[in-house]
Design an enzyme around this catalytic site. Structure first.
Site, mmCIF file in Angstrom:
data_model
loop_
_atom_site.group_PDB
_atom_site.id
_atom_site.type_symbol
_atom_site.label_atom_id
_atom_site.label_comp_id
_atom_site.label_asym_id
_atom_site.label_seq_id
_atom_site.Cartn_x
_atom_site.Cartn_y
_atom_site.Cartn_z
ATOM 1 N N CYS A 52 0.844 -1.245 -0.009
ATOM 2 C CA CYS A 52 -0.097 0.061 0.001
ATOM 3 C C CYS A 52 0.803 1.214 0.111
ATOM 4 O O CYS A 52 2.131 1.082 -0.234
ATOM 5 C CB CYS A 52 -0.965 -0.099 1.231
ATOM 6 S SG CYS A 52 -0.287 0.100 2.949
ATOM 7 N N ARG B 195 -3.134 -0.517 5.632
ATOM 8 C CA ARG B 195 -4.060 -1.769 4.819
ATOM 9 C C ARG B 195 -2.953 -3.064 4.605
ATOM 10 O O ARG B 195 -3.457 -3.951 4.909
ATOM 11 C CB ARG B 195 -4.459 -1.280 3.237
ATOM 12 C CG ARG B 195 -5.498 -0.251 3.426
ATOM 13 C CD ARG B 195 -5.544 0.308 1.852
ATOM 14 N NE ARG B 195 -4.509 1.594 1.868
ATOM 15 C CZ ARG B 195 -4.239 2.194 0.639
ATOM 16 N NH1 ARG B 195 -5.211 2.015 -0.382
ATOM 17 N NH2 ARG B 195 -3.338 2.819 0.567
ATOM 18 N N ASP C 86 -8.477 3.695 1.551
ATOM 19 C CA ASP C 86 -7.312 4.064 2.514
ATOM 20 C C ASP C 86 -8.298 4.759 3.670
ATOM 21 O O ASP C 86 -8.841 5.661 3.621
ATOM 22 C CB ASP C 86 -6.350 5.277 1.925
ATOM 23 C CG ASP C 86 -5.262 5.582 2.918
ATOM 24 O OD1 ASP C 86 -5.015 4.887 3.906
ATOM 25 O OD2 ASP C 86 -4.298 6.022 2.185
HETATM 26 P P1 4NP Z 1 -1.905 2.928 3.997
HETATM 27 O O1 4NP Z 1 -2.499 4.323 4.490
HETATM 28 O O2 4NP Z 1 -1.313 2.995 2.555
HETATM 29 O O3 4NP Z 1 -3.096 1.880 4.086
HETATM 30 O O4 4NP Z 1 -0.784 2.622 4.986
HETATM 31 C C1 4NP Z 1 -1.529 5.455 4.550
HETATM 32 C C2 4NP Z 1 -0.988 5.616 5.764
HETATM 33 C C3 4NP Z 1 -0.025 6.884 5.742
HETATM 34 C C4 4NP Z 1 -0.237 7.918 4.711
HETATM 35 C C5 4NP Z 1 -1.105 7.394 3.891
HETATM 36 C C6 4NP Z 1 -1.729 6.427 3.617
HETATM 37 N N1 4NP Z 1 0.294 8.903 4.868
HETATM 38 O O5 4NP Z 1 0.263 9.729 4.135
HETATM 39 O O6 4NP Z 1 1.142 9.241 5.802
#
Ligand code: 4NP
Length: 163
Positions: free
Chosen positions: A7, A13, A123
């Site tokens: 991800c 995720r 997300d």
């Molecule tokens: P992930 O969610 O891709 O599901 O881990 C996110 C976690 C952090 C960030 C973006 C998406 N961020 O911008 O820090």
């Protein structure tokens, strides 16, 4: 078989996806090694998001020991299959892997459940506990389908070989 879940942050995720598939593969007696990584570098070295940990724990899956890492191009060689959570992850994997890109290895994870529909796992980063639960449920169903598809393929191949 070695499988990588990807991800953006490797904090919400893909850590849940790693925990779920590893758990289900173990339960199915499959010798699979599941890992996860993020295309971004925001959270390297951190444990999964508090709500990812809590949601997984409610289903008996402990992901507290996972450590966030960033995807590297060599992952394309190290893994048999790489599952992206959404289309932007897919495009980023392609960009990061450069000349090592292998389209046959990379798939949107929900295509295991809804073939060719290119549905994203949303997300939950800015969401609440319900959003994390929804994501968990989607990933759990997708992981069931991954295991079912692989074991069906295996049985079909075995059947053909035996003929
Ligand atoms: P992930 O969610 O891709 O599901 O881990 C996110 C976690 C952090 C960030 C973006 C998406 N961020 O911008 O820090």
């Amino acid at each position: 078989m070695k499988i990588l879940m990807v991800c953006l942050g490797n904090i919400c995720r893909s850590p849940m996806a790693e925990g779920i598939l590893q758990y289900k593969a173990n339960m199915a007696g499959l010798n699979w090694k599941v890992d996860s990584a993020g295309t971004g570098n925001y959270h390297i070295g951190e444990a999964p998001h508090r709500l990812s940990q809590k949601t997984a724990k409610l289903h008996g899956i402990d992901i507290s020991q996972q450590v966030c890492r960033q995807l590297v191009k060599e992952d394309m060689l190290l893994f048999d299959k790489i599952y992206a959570m959404d289309i932007s992850n897919y495009n980023d994997i392609k960009m990061i892997s450069g000349n090592l890109w292998d389209a046959t290895k990379v798939e949107l994870i929900l295509n295991a459940l809804f073939p060719n529909q290119n549905v994203d796992v949303p997300d939950p980063w800015y969401g609440n506990e319900n959003n994390f639960r929804e994501v968990f449920n989607m990933l759990s169903q997708a992981c069931d389908a991954i295991i079912k598809n692989v074991t069906t393929d295996y049985k079909e191949k075995k059947f053909i070989t035996n003929k």
